[in-house]
Scaffold this active site. Sequence first.
Site, PDB file in Angstrom:
ATOM      1  N   GLY A  19       0.732  -1.253   0.000  1.00 22.93           N
ATOM      2  CA  GLY A  19       0.000   0.000   0.000  1.00 22.93           C
ATOM      3  C   GLY A  19       0.756   1.294   0.000  1.00 22.93           C
ATOM      4  O   GLY A  19       0.476   2.157   0.832  1.00 22.93           O
ATOM      5  N   THR A  20       1.715   1.492  -0.879  1.00 28.60           N
ATOM      6  CA  THR A  20       2.462   2.750  -0.827  1.00 28.60           C
ATOM      7  C   THR A  20       3.176   2.975  -2.147  1.00 28.60           C
ATOM      8  O   THR A  20       3.504   2.020  -2.844  1.00 28.60           O
ATOM      9  CB  THR A  20       3.548   2.672   0.273  1.00 28.60           C
ATOM     10  OG1 THR A  20       2.914   2.503   1.523  1.00 28.60           O
ATOM     11  CG2 THR A  20       4.408   3.909   0.322  1.00 28.60           C
ATOM     12  N   SER A  21       3.397   4.243  -2.454  1.00 32.62           N
ATOM     13  CA  SER A  21       4.378   4.580  -3.487  1.00 32.62           C
ATOM     14  C   SER A  21       5.321   5.593  -2.878  1.00 32.62           C
ATOM     15  O   SER A  21       4.885   6.642  -2.412  1.00 32.62           O
ATOM     16  CB  SER A  21       3.694   5.187  -4.716  1.00 32.62           C
ATOM     17  OG  SER A  21       2.694   4.339  -5.194  1.00 32.62           O
TER      18      SER A  21
END
Lengths: 219, 208
Positions: A19-21
């Site tokens: 869940g991340t960039s």
Amino acid sequence: SLQFGTPRSVFITSLIPVGTSIMAVEFEGGVVIGADSRTTTGAYIANRVTDKLTPIHERIFCCRSGSAADTQAIADAVTYQLGFHSIELDEAPLVQTAASLFREMCYRYREELMAGIIVAGWDPRRGGQVYTVPVGGMMTRQPVSVGGSGSSYIYGYVDSNYRAGMSKEECLKFTAEALTLAMERDGSSGGVVRLAVVSEQGVERQVILGNQLPKFSTV
Amino acid sequence: MSSIGTGYDLSASTFSPDGRVFQVEYAMKAVENSRSLFCVFGVTEYAVAGLLADARSLSEVSREEASNFRSNYGHDIPLKHLADRVAMYVHAYTLYSAVRPFGCSFILGSYDEDDGPQLYMVDPSGISHGYWGCAIGKAKQAAKTEIEKLQMKEMTCRELVKEVAKIIYIVHDEVKDKAFELELSWVGEGNYWILYSTSITTFLWTSF
């Protein structure tokens, strides 16, 4: 499965970096770091304005991906160790030292942790530097680094658009565009783009809101 | 000969009425009465004067400090920090009656890209200072006088090596001191060297 964010009680049920960039780029005189702002527990967005760019020292930051609990605990521990070390040496700490501390912890406890961290900052000896400490605990310096689940979608964009010797403004634009593209395609990334420039002058932070994000053609 | 601290000199945990710790002062005398030893570690070099056994133990301690630092923080220990750590260790042995102070002084020298050349000295009381030039041992006063005549900041390593050798010869008292062996060591950009006494004569003759 929980991804990322500030809620106190968090559990991991997923084993994939999640869940991340996040992204960091070196330029002459400093670094540009950026992240999205989405935290999800399953399909629910627990926090849509998360701050994933965490200060470790005055001019050293880390971008966090993976388990929120793990990365917060590691960042707290490294912040303490680095602060102590800096006082002992009576000098600003090296970015490499911060990255080594992250690596020591992430490698030693690799079986228990789920943490993908990018360490970036500026020190007087070697200028702007980016070090990546992915899941598993290796550490390497890179001129540009991406991480989190959204990063998979932008390796091609980053590899084809990165040039050495970009200015601060070009790096900011490059980072904002890359993260926007990642957020477009990765369901676990989204919200706003948080950016920070870390240099000799200090830290400048900015936020690019949803409607102000760069526009790419949509099919 | 300076005063003997009768009664107040039995342990390092006792002050004399005039505020001196005689055990530490006696330890410093041990430095003057003994010879030097050179050890090398990485790009830091040590010169020691005093009790050889104490010196070896201390150099092992400083190797561990440097190694632990490297292992924890991912880069070589800055010399100032190493000198501080060694000094703290030496100082600890001046606090308790169960142990005796180290009978040796320690000079540490290094060269690295960021800081350039550095020189630190630790004495048995646990003080450490940075120096442009320093001397320890019996003839240190005479040696310091000679060192002060040098313009160190404007000289190269090659020139200073010769000057140092000359000073050792100058301060050696032919009558009072026994025959000596000169060991030279220097550390500079990219490398370090030790010269043992058998090669000294040839080296000095060709350099002079």
